[in-house]
Design a protein around this motif. Structure first.
Motif, mmCIF file in Angstrom:
data_model
loop_
_atom_site.group_PDB
_atom_site.id
_atom_site.type_symbol
_atom_site.label_atom_id
_atom_site.label_comp_id
_atom_site.label_asym_id
_atom_site.label_seq_id
_atom_site.Cartn_x
_atom_site.Cartn_y
_atom_site.Cartn_z
ATOM 1 N N CYS A 323 17.758 50.126 -50.667
ATOM 2 C CA CYS A 323 16.820 49.202 -51.881
ATOM 3 C C CYS A 323 15.890 50.377 -52.136
ATOM 4 O O CYS A 323 15.060 50.694 -51.201
ATOM 5 C CB CYS A 323 16.482 47.986 -51.775
ATOM 6 S SG CYS A 323 15.269 47.328 -52.916
ATOM 7 N N TRP A 325 13.269 49.760 -53.590
ATOM 8 C CA TRP A 325 11.633 49.060 -53.464
ATOM 9 C C TRP A 325 11.483 48.743 -51.983
ATOM 10 O O TRP A 325 10.357 49.036 -51.372
ATOM 11 C CB TRP A 325 11.544 47.952 -54.379
ATOM 12 C CG TRP A 325 10.475 47.124 -54.115
ATOM 13 C CD1 TRP A 325 10.009 45.920 -53.553
ATOM 14 C CD2 TRP A 325 9.114 47.676 -54.741
ATOM 15 N NE1 TRP A 325 8.711 45.659 -53.651
ATOM 16 C CE2 TRP A 325 8.190 46.566 -54.398
ATOM 17 C CE3 TRP A 325 8.875 48.910 -55.231
ATOM 18 C CZ2 TRP A 325 6.640 46.678 -54.705
ATOM 19 C CZ3 TRP A 325 7.416 48.962 -55.776
ATOM 20 C CH2 TRP A 325 6.579 48.068 -55.267
ATOM 21 N N CYS A 326 12.362 47.923 -51.438
ATOM 22 C CA CYS A 326 11.909 47.267 -49.939
ATOM 23 C C CYS A 326 12.701 48.196 -48.912
ATOM 24 O O CYS A 326 12.294 47.900 -47.565
ATOM 25 C CB CYS A 326 12.332 46.018 -49.764
ATOM 26 S SG CYS A 326 14.377 45.762 -49.808
ATOM 27 N N ASN A 327 13.530 49.192 -49.185
ATOM 28 C CA ASN A 327 14.326 50.002 -48.250
ATOM 29 C C ASN A 327 15.352 49.272 -47.409
ATOM 30 O O ASN A 327 15.600 49.994 -46.533
ATOM 31 C CB ASN A 327 13.180 50.825 -47.447
ATOM 32 C CG ASN A 327 12.346 51.747 -48.194
ATOM 33 O OD1 ASN A 327 12.859 52.635 -49.028
ATOM 34 N ND2 ASN A 327 11.108 51.820 -47.853
ATOM 35 N N GLU A 328 15.450 48.098 -47.739
ATOM 36 C CA GLU A 328 16.570 47.426 -46.768
ATOM 37 C C GLU A 328 17.848 48.097 -47.222
ATOM 38 O O GLU A 328 18.313 48.252 -48.373
ATOM 39 C CB GLU A 328 16.660 45.913 -47.411
ATOM 40 C CG GLU A 328 15.608 45.171 -46.685
ATOM 41 C CD GLU A 328 15.950 44.651 -45.116
ATOM 42 O OE1 GLU A 328 17.301 44.587 -44.852
ATOM 43 O OE2 GLU A 328 14.965 44.833 -44.176
ATOM 44 N N GLY A 341 14.751 44.996 -57.851
ATOM 45 C CA GLY A 341 14.731 44.639 -56.629
ATOM 46 C C GLY A 341 16.178 44.321 -56.109
ATOM 47 O O GLY A 341 17.206 44.704 -56.934
ATOM 48 N N CYS A 345 14.691 41.074 -52.160
ATOM 49 C CA CYS A 345 13.319 41.509 -52.646
ATOM 50 C C CYS A 345 13.204 41.398 -54.211
ATOM 51 O O CYS A 345 14.355 41.409 -54.757
ATOM 52 C CB CYS A 345 12.907 42.480 -52.305
ATOM 53 S SG CYS A 345 13.666 43.882 -53.172
ATOM 54 N N TYR A 351 6.811 42.195 -57.780
ATOM 55 C CA TYR A 351 5.451 42.713 -57.167
ATOM 56 C C TYR A 351 4.383 42.630 -58.034
ATOM 57 O O TYR A 351 3.202 41.913 -58.039
ATOM 58 C CB TYR A 351 5.582 43.947 -56.554
ATOM 59 C CG TYR A 351 4.218 44.572 -56.082
ATOM 60 C CD1 TYR A 351 3.826 44.149 -54.919
ATOM 61 C CD2 TYR A 351 3.517 45.404 -56.575
ATOM 62 C CE1 TYR A 351 2.606 44.665 -54.242
ATOM 63 C CE2 TYR A 351 2.334 45.937 -56.344
ATOM 64 C CZ TYR A 351 1.737 45.827 -54.908
ATOM 65 O OH TYR A 351 0.634 46.176 -54.510
#
Length: 355
Positions: A323, A325-328, A341, A345, A351
């Motif tokens: 991702c 944004w959250c790097n998952e 997202g 997220c 955000y």
């Protein structure tokens, strides 16, 4: 195998409608050989009712045509109800779950046959016509069963036991499955000639279950008759070493020779994961555990046979990404994830909205 459904108390309007539909459907099944004319009429009535049921579950006004919406008239039956086409349209446009094209085609055949029977006199139905009716109802039954037990499973959860009972009775009597299988047999034989593998389906018992290997030891079973679909990973039992045991999608592992079971997601992940860097200094460079875009599983995707396997739904992927944004790590499309997202997220928009 489908995820287990949690039965909630149905709304009175919805419950009454569904029970009415089940009544018509059971009559249609019983009348198929003895009185096929009324079997067609009752079967289509049941189909029409079940198409309207999710609409009523959302709100009773979705099955009413016209600007004047009177609850009193609705309860008295004094209203104009949505047609087959309108029900199909509202399932998609209003509830965002459009009817499968194969289901609409199967139901429409029943509808047209019902209209011919109702509007034109029939002396009787001969053997050839009865075979055609059986085939139409076979196609429609399996589509209706999938509509109820898969697409709208949560809404119909309190009635799934009754549908499973009807399905068992039909399989035991071989009333629909064999008819549909006979119709599909030339196509199945053609696929066999081209190298496809078929096995007997564990549900409908016909030799119509297509078996495909998606990765080493990962098999996908897909029945062309009853739409049974399941994924399995073949393993040796870690306790007794028994070969030809299987991890089943959503169900985990249970050995049929000993008491060994692996059900917890974390245990399944550890058991199937083939990442050799796990626990070493290179572990931080790994892109697993990843999140599954197919079943929305959190950290359920492990490395497996040169690709990536979700240990929940057993979907197999060639790659994973992260991702923005959250790097998952995740299996789905990451193109707009910085803004919107991912499953876990809300991205930059979420955000910013918190500020």
């Amino acid at each position: 195998m489908s995820k287990p459904a949690t039965a909630k108390a149905p709304l009175p309007d919805f419950e009454n409608l569904v029970r009415n539909g089940i009544d018509f459907l059971e009559k249609a099944i019983l009348q198929l050989n003895s009185d096929p004319k009324y079997s067609v009429i009752n079967f289509y009535t049941a189909v029409e009712i079940f198409l309207k049921a999710p609409l009523v579950c959302e709100h009773w006004t979705l099955v009413v045509i016209g600007k004047e919406l009177s609850r009193k008239k609705y309860e008295e039956g004094d209203f104009l109800s949505v047609s087959f086409e309108e029900s199909c349209a509202r399932l998609g446009a209003t509830l965002n779950k459009p009817l499968r094209s194969s289901a609409k085609e199967a139901f429409d055949k029943i509808r047209k046959h019902r209209n011919r029977i109702v509007h034109f006199y029939h002396k009787g139905i001969d053997g050839q016509q009865l075979d055609a009716i059986k085939l139409e109802q076979a196609q429609a039954w399996f589509e209706l069963n999938r509509f109820v037990t898969e697409t709208w499973r949560e809404q119909f959860a309190p009635f799934l036991i009754e549908f499973h009972r009807m399905e068992r009775n039909l399989i035991e009597s071989n009333q629909y499955a064999q008819v549909k299988y006979n119709n599909l047999k030339p196509k199945i034989e053609g696929l066999k000639i081209r190298g496809k593998t078929f096995e007997n389906c564990p549900k409908c018992k016909t030799n119509a279950c297509l078996v495909e290997q998606e990765a080493p030891h990962l098999m996908h079973y897909d029945c062309m008759v009853c739409f049974y679909s399941e994924k399995q990973v073949q393993i040796n039992c870690p306790a007794c070493g028994n070969p030809e045991q299987y991890v089943v999608a959503y169900d985990g592992f249970s050995c049929d020779k000993c008491e060994c079971q692996i059900v917890a997601q974390s245990d399944l992940f550890d058991f199937l994961d083939q990442n050799r860097t796990r626990g070493t200094k290179n572990h931080l460079d790994s892109n697993t555990p990843a999140n599954c875009d197919e079943c929305q599983g959190y950290h359920t995707v492990c490395e497996y046979q040169g690709g990536y396997l979700c240990t929940n739904c057993l979907s197999y992927f060639g790659y994973v990404d992260s991702c923005q944004w959250c790097n998952e790590p995740m299996t789905g499309d990451t193109e707009h994830t910085y803004t919107n997202g991912c499953e876990h997220c809300e991205g930059y928009i979420g955000y910013s909205a918190d500020d």
